[in-house]
Write an enzyme that holds these catalytic residues in place. Structure first.
Site, PDB file in Angstrom:
ATOM      1  N   HIS A  78       0.214   5.814   0.856  1.00 59.97           N
ATOM      2  CA  HIS A  78      -0.689   6.824   1.393  1.00 59.97           C
ATOM      3  C   HIS A  78      -0.471   8.161   0.684  1.00 59.97           C
ATOM      4  O   HIS A  78       0.660   8.495   0.302  1.00 59.97           O
ATOM      5  CB  HIS A  78      -0.457   7.003   2.898  1.00 59.97           C
ATOM      6  CG  HIS A  78      -0.556   5.728   3.667  1.00 59.97           C
ATOM      7  ND1 HIS A  78      -1.703   4.953   3.684  1.00 59.97           N
ATOM      8  CD2 HIS A  78       0.342   5.076   4.433  1.00 59.97           C
ATOM      9  CE1 HIS A  78      -1.491   3.889   4.437  1.00 59.97           C
ATOM     10  NE2 HIS A  78      -0.257   3.936   4.891  1.00 59.97           N
TER      11      HIS A  78
ATOM     12  N   ARG B  93      -4.142   0.721  -2.314  1.00 54.58           N
ATOM     13  CA  ARG B  93      -3.513  -0.597  -2.338  1.00 54.58           C
ATOM     14  C   ARG B  93      -2.886  -0.885  -3.700  1.00 54.58           C
ATOM     15  O   ARG B  93      -3.438  -0.532  -4.731  1.00 54.58           O
ATOM     16  CB  ARG B  93      -4.539  -1.664  -1.973  1.00 54.58           C
ATOM     17  CG  ARG B  93      -5.029  -1.502  -0.531  1.00 54.58           C
ATOM     18  CD  ARG B  93      -6.150  -2.446  -0.174  1.00 54.58           C
ATOM     19  NE  ARG B  93      -6.532  -2.262   1.241  1.00 54.58           N
ATOM     20  CZ  ARG B  93      -7.378  -1.332   1.658  1.00 54.58           C
ATOM     21  NH1 ARG B  93      -7.949  -0.505   0.780  1.00 54.58           N
ATOM     22  NH2 ARG B  93      -7.642  -1.203   2.938  1.00 54.58           N
TER      23      ARG B  93
ATOM     24  N   HIS C 225       4.766   0.232   0.710  1.00 61.23           N
ATOM     25  CA  HIS C 225       5.262  -0.575   1.806  1.00 61.23           C
ATOM     26  C   HIS C 225       4.289  -1.702   2.123  1.00 61.23           C
ATOM     27  O   HIS C 225       3.109  -1.655   1.743  1.00 61.23           O
ATOM     28  CB  HIS C 225       5.474   0.274   3.065  1.00 61.23           C
ATOM     29  CG  HIS C 225       4.232   0.956   3.555  1.00 61.23           C
ATOM     30  ND1 HIS C 225       3.760   2.141   3.016  1.00 61.23           N
ATOM     31  CD2 HIS C 225       3.340   0.622   4.539  1.00 61.23           C
ATOM     32  CE1 HIS C 225       2.666   2.503   3.639  1.00 61.23           C
ATOM     33  NE2 HIS C 225       2.379   1.589   4.569  1.00 61.23           N
TER      34      HIS C 225
ATOM     35  N   GLN D 201       0.815  -1.217   0.000  1.00 65.65           N
ATOM     36  CA  GLN D 201       0.000   0.000   0.000  1.00 65.65           C
ATOM     37  C   GLN D 201       0.842   1.257   0.000  1.00 65.65           C
ATOM     38  O   GLN D 201       2.058   1.225   0.204  1.00 65.65           O
ATOM     39  CB  GLN D 201      -0.924  -0.005   1.210  1.00 65.65           C
ATOM     40  CG  GLN D 201      -0.197  -0.062   2.543  1.00 65.65           C
ATOM     41  CD  GLN D 201      -1.164  -0.261   3.701  1.00 65.65           C
ATOM     42  OE1 GLN D 201      -1.441   0.683   4.448  1.00 65.65           O
ATOM     43  NE2 GLN D 201      -1.672  -1.479   3.864  1.00 65.65           N
TER      44      GLN D 201
ATOM     45  N   GLU E 256       3.136   7.426   8.910  1.00 63.41           N
ATOM     46  CA  GLU E 256       3.145   6.391   9.932  1.00 63.41           C
ATOM     47  C   GLU E 256       4.567   6.182  10.469  1.00 63.41           C
ATOM     48  O   GLU E 256       5.551   6.429   9.774  1.00 63.41           O
ATOM     49  CB  GLU E 256       2.687   5.043   9.356  1.00 63.41           C
ATOM     50  CG  GLU E 256       1.313   5.029   8.763  1.00 63.41           C
ATOM     51  CD  GLU E 256       0.973   3.697   8.094  1.00 63.41           C
ATOM     52  OE1 GLU E 256      -0.193   3.524   7.722  1.00 63.41           O
ATOM     53  OE2 GLU E 256       1.880   2.848   7.940  1.00 63.41           O
TER      54      GLU E 256
END
EC number: 5.3.1.8
Length: 383
Positions: free
Chosen positions: A94, A270, A251, A92, A129
């Site tokens: 972001h 994804r 990642h 995925q 993240e």
């Protein structure tokens, strides 16, 4: 200060044992993937005064502090988790903040229901993240140098992959990576399934650097994400090491237990290793096709004993305290909201005793000391 009661999410990829072992509870036999600590409306932590999101909404300035409310609005801008991967998560990426705002506005204008399977943007926020390993932690992150990916794929000896190997030797590198990922995700699914099956058998036979991709194929047979994963760096974190994942970086987590913190968002695009919707055009717009070695973070110690994981964003700040026998109490009072999570020992936050996996929410400005023996993670914001 509020002791938190937290929800464990039973996603299929979760370990059946890692979180129960940390908590000292009996496994249920079901996967326990993530334990959420925060005010995310999907599973807010609970306190003696009600759900944490409702508690914050009732008096944001009191709970979050003026600086945090001014900077991030009347909400807790991060979500803290225990993450236990017993099987690979989806490959995925972001979006950045501008992409998230634009994508969310466009899907809202198009009238796509927020829970529609083909909906990409669930909110107008980005989702950087940080994952910090509590056990050896295995994952994939960021693009390898294309020639390295070419060598890895060529070693499989699969004829149908030779065109991708040739493309990876082209220049510039960013264009080569883009072309190969596009080709993998838009290839005929039946033909790709045969290619992946052949590649998986070869990876299983070769082992070594190829072993993770045999594992991916075992969990996701025929998925083009198995080959796409070979474009990425393999990362193996040791306990205490961390990895920061910014916008546009592809990642996937493979296995391990860690403390994860992220900006409060559900925006995921994804690339594979999933039965869920893959929005190829939007994915290719968001991915940053830049090969680079992922930087493994190690905490930087301060005189107070706080070990900080430095990141380039303000929505969260993660640190830890490793408290030995006989250590003096540490003042952790802050003008910003905090969640304190114990992962080892029997420390105390103020008057609250914490066992492994237990946590508290500390409102902005509330006087708080850490004492006792153990390891405590501290999540807050930069404001």
């Amino acid at each position: 200060m509020e002791r938190l009661v937290n929800t464990v999410r039973p996603y299929a990829w979760g370990s059946t044992t890692a979180i129960p072992e940390l908590l000292g509870t009996a496994p249920t036999g079901e996967p326990q993937a993530e334990m959420w600590m925060g005010a995310h409306p999907g599973a807010p932590s609970r306190t003696d005064r009600g759900a944490l999101n409702e508690l914050i909404a009732s008096d944001p300035v009191r709970e979050l502090g003026e600086r945090a409310v001014e900077k991030f609005g009347p909400r807790l801008p991060f979500l803290l988790k225990l993450l236990a991967a017993g099987a690979p998560l989806s490959l995925q990426v972001h979006p950045d903040l501008e992409q998230a705002k634009a994508g969310y506005a466009a899907e809202e204008a198009a009238g796509i229901p927020i829970d529609a399977p083909h909906r990409t943007y669930k909110d107008p926020n980005h989702k950087p993240e940080l994952i910090c390993a509590l056990t050896p932690f295995d994952g994939l992150c960021g693009f390898r140098a294309p020639v390295e990916a070419a060598d890895l794929i060529a070693a499989l000896g699969v004829d149908s992959l030779k065109p991708y190997v040739d493309l990876l030797h082209a220049h510039p590198e960013e264009a080569a990576l883009r072309e190969v990922l596009t080709a993998l995700l838009t290839a005929d699914r039946e033909e790709m399934a045969h290619t992946v099956a052949e590649a998986a058998a070869a990876a299983d036979r070769l082992g070594g650097d190829h072993a993770p991709f045999a594992t991916l194929a075992h969990h996701f047979p025929g998925d083009p994400g198995v080959i796409a994963g070979m474009l990425l760096n393999r990362v193996r974190l040791q306990p205490g090491e961390a990895l920061y994942l910014g916008a546009g970086v592809p990642h996937a987590y493979i296995e391990g237990l860690g403390v994860e913190i992220m900006a409060n968002s559900d925006n995921v695009l994804r690339c594979g290793l999933t039965p869920k919707h893959v929005d190829v055009p939007e994915l290719l717009r968001v991915v940053r096709f830049e090969p680079n070695e992922p930087a493994v973070l190690r905490p930087e110690a301060s005189p107070s004993g706080e070990e900080v994981y430095e990141t380039p964003i303000d929505e969260f700040r993660l640190s830890r305290f490793v408290r030995p026998e006989g250590a003096a109490p540490t003042d952790v009072t802050a003008a910003t909201p905090q969640i304190l999570l114990a992962v080892a020992g029997s420390p105390r936050a103020g008057g609250v005793a914490l066992g492994p996996g237990e946590s508290v929410f500390v409102p902005a400005g509330e006087p708080t000391e850490l004492s006792g023996v153990g390891t405590v993670f501290r999540a807050t914001v930069v404001a």
